[in-house]
Design a protein around this motif. Sequence first.
Motif, PDB file in Angstrom:
ATOM      1  N   ASN A  41     -12.403   9.428 -76.935  1.00 60.41           N
ATOM      2  CA  ASN A  41     -11.921  10.790 -77.027  1.00 60.41           C
ATOM      3  C   ASN A  41     -10.406  10.768 -77.119  1.00 60.41           C
ATOM      4  O   ASN A  41      -9.707  10.501 -76.145  1.00 60.41           O
ATOM      5  CB  ASN A  41     -12.381  11.580 -75.792  1.00 60.41           C
ATOM      6  N   SER A  44      -8.311  13.350 -74.786  1.00 56.14           N
ATOM      7  CA  SER A  44      -8.751  13.457 -73.387  1.00 56.14           C
ATOM      8  C   SER A  44      -7.663  14.060 -72.504  1.00 56.14           C
ATOM      9  O   SER A  44      -7.927  14.484 -71.390  1.00 56.14           O
ATOM     10  CB  SER A  44      -9.155  12.082 -72.870  1.00 56.14           C
ATOM     11  N   GLY A  48     -10.862  20.226 -70.250  1.00 53.86           N
ATOM     12  CA  GLY A  48     -12.279  20.098 -70.608  1.00 53.86           C
ATOM     13  C   GLY A  48     -12.766  20.730 -71.893  1.00 53.86           C
ATOM     14  O   GLY A  48     -13.003  20.025 -72.880  1.00 53.86           O
ATOM     15  N   SER A  49     -12.913  22.060 -71.907  1.00 54.22           N
ATOM     16  CA  SER A  49     -13.562  22.680 -73.062  1.00 54.22           C
ATOM     17  C   SER A  49     -12.665  22.632 -74.294  1.00 54.22           C
ATOM     18  O   SER A  49     -13.148  22.627 -75.424  1.00 54.22           O
ATOM     19  CB  SER A  49     -13.936  24.127 -72.738  1.00 54.22           C
ATOM     20  N   LEU A  50     -11.359  22.577 -74.055  1.00 53.83           N
ATOM     21  CA  LEU A  50     -10.436  22.596 -75.188  1.00 53.83           C
ATOM     22  C   LEU A  50     -10.566  21.314 -76.010  1.00 53.83           C
ATOM     23  O   LEU A  50     -10.443  21.338 -77.237  1.00 53.83           O
ATOM     24  CB  LEU A  50      -9.002  22.757 -74.669  1.00 53.83           C
ATOM     25  N   THR A  51     -10.883  20.235 -75.346  1.00 49.20           N
ATOM     26  CA  THR A  51     -10.947  18.960 -76.066  1.00 49.20           C
ATOM     27  C   THR A  51     -12.107  18.929 -77.052  1.00 49.20           C
ATOM     28  O   THR A  51     -12.028  18.315 -78.111  1.00 49.20           O
ATOM     29  CB  THR A  51     -11.012  17.775 -75.085  1.00 49.20           C
ATOM     30  N   THR A  52     -13.214  19.629 -76.756  1.00 50.27           N
ATOM     31  CA  THR A  52     -14.316  19.687 -77.734  1.00 50.27           C
ATOM     32  C   THR A  52     -13.979  20.629 -78.877  1.00 50.27           C
ATOM     33  O   THR A  52     -14.371  20.401 -80.008  1.00 50.27           O
ATOM     34  CB  THR A  52     -15.620  20.155 -77.065  1.00 50.27           C
ATOM     35  N   LEU A  53     -13.253  21.698 -78.544  1.00 54.89           N
ATOM     36  CA  LEU A  53     -12.939  22.675 -79.588  1.00 54.89           C
ATOM     37  C   LEU A  53     -11.728  22.277 -80.417  1.00 54.89           C
ATOM     38  O   LEU A  53     -11.484  22.831 -81.480  1.00 54.89           O
ATOM     39  CB  LEU A  53     -12.685  24.060 -78.959  1.00 54.89           C
TER      40      LEU A  53
END
Lengths: 423, 244
Positions: A41, A44, A48-53
């Motif tokens: 990742n 990283s 949290g959620s920002l890293t997927t988006l």
Amino acid sequence: MQAINFLKPNRDNIKNYSIIGSVLILISLIDVISNAFLKTNLTSFLPGSLTTLFPLILGLIGLNMMRIDYSGNKTLDILNKNINTNNFNALLTLLILFSIIKALPPSLSWMILDANISGDSKDACTGTGACWTYIKVWFRRFMYGMYPNEFHWRINTAFILVIALGFVGYFMKENLKKYLALYYVIIYPIIAYLVIYYLISGGSFGLQWVETGAWGGLSLTFIVSFFCLIFCFPLGMIFALGRRSNLPVIKYISICYIEFWRGVPLITVLFMSSVMFPMFLPEDFFMDKLVRVIIAITLFEAAYCAEVIRGGLQSLPRGQYDAAKSLGMGYWKMHIFVILPQALKLVIPGIANTFLALVKDTPLIFVVGLAELAGMLALAKTNPKWLGFAMEGYIFASIIFWIICYAMSKYSYNLEAKYKTER
Amino acid sequence: MSDPIIKIQNMNKWFGDFQVLKNINLEVEANKKIVVCGPSGSGKSTLIRCINRLEEHQEGDIIVDGNELSEKTKDIEKIRAEVGMVFQQFNLFPHLSILDNCTLAPIWVKKMPKKEAQELALDQLKKVQIDDQANKFPGQLSGGQQQRCAIARALCMQPKIMLFDEPTSALDPEMIKEVLDAMVSLAKGGMTMIVVTHEMGFAKEVADEVIFMDEGMIIEKAETKEFFANPKSDRTKLFLSQIL
């Protein structure tokens, strides 16, 4: 709103904007790819959620910066017109792209990297991936069914002969060309039938008799499709003309025929042909199950062909009929030389559609105990020694069916281009 | 006076409830040129379509070259082969080349040898001046060329009578002349012609008689000069004043 407008390019700065946009999209792609393939990742450090988006947001900004009505750059314009018309479409584009990338590593590893193909028993399959050994071991069964191994050359020879005879039309002399239709509609099917009967069935010329119950696999798919295709087309043509006839008897017989066969499911027709039909036959009259099935499918598909061809006949302007009649042509001459050549040209896509459906309907003959390719799969997957490999089998069958159908549709496109109407 | 080649007696025709042709009486002698004119919807196209039985009439007699047209007529194809027809929309066969359009019927209906049919076709195409287009397809030709090809195609059957159903109505103004020229030279060759047209110049030049139709009836039938010089009925006068 101002902020978004600030990112809007115009024709002067589009070059810089598109470079920045591409870089942003590239970064988002790298992020997704590294995540999918290397399981790392890169972002990283983000919460949290920002890293997927993160890749989605970055990609959206990038695409937004490249969106312009007309840039003059061909690639950019095609891109904007097709996948980047507005923010919603851009989002869909990115989502689809990312999903494909995400799905690639697991499917690749299942199909190739972790798969096994060596060995000849189930024990060879130790990996977590697909077990292609299964396909390898069963390959001959999938191709030839229960047909005895030592006689497979008979099937191959018969197919090569039939295909070769199909090309005769290309080499026919110019003055024989007018008999081409006669050849393909009547002579060719008879010869093909004789070749398949004497070579594959055997029973004479010193060839051992192999009953049709043992036929199967892809070769049976071909045999059933082949005969159904060449018989259902002329039959459909007759009923299409019949339905447009001025003679009430012929017209209503055609309508009844078409509506009857279109109204019943193929699977019941097949049941009837194999279970009910023999009961109505005299004791000593025998008709092979395979022949009965081929007749059933032919009658069934002919109704569909008839309606497709009727559509073509109806789309011709009335003037064509008038002109042909005014030149003194009777019904048959008018249809053979003027109406059908034009109408059949128009219905090539529809006929191709029907034929593809026919080929994909052939697995249904399994219900009467004939195991063509998909039927052999169903048998093989229940073999106690080879339990649990249904997935591999169905993927294999899908690929084969797809190749057949794609080849057919490609051929129909070629025909369309060849006979393009000069209107 | 010779026997008329076309004889129509007390002919009536309906489309459903609507009577399109009312009590038509018409005699055409061989080698005569008749122009039929009238407002649209007056039944002129239907009338000439009845002559080769593209439309069926319900009452009365139509006798073409000694053969009566009725439901009992057996060899309607034979009669049609003697009557050439040219349509408003040309109706060439788009899947055949110009030459094949012209040779198709002679070869298959008249059983002419292919070579002879091709010579005949080229000869006819030459007369309408499109023999250089013989190997093209109808879609590649202009409207005027297509209509001239349609004339040649009809002539290849060597008909005794030629019917023209508004042959120039679908054409650009500058193409009308080339088609009319072809028709004039055909008329001078002595063909029996019935022409539905609005081209009054053509009528004055070649027609022996002019027929004026309205609401399914023949209102006036007169020698060409007489027709234009002093029309008898008021309806004809009104029509002529609007069209000339």
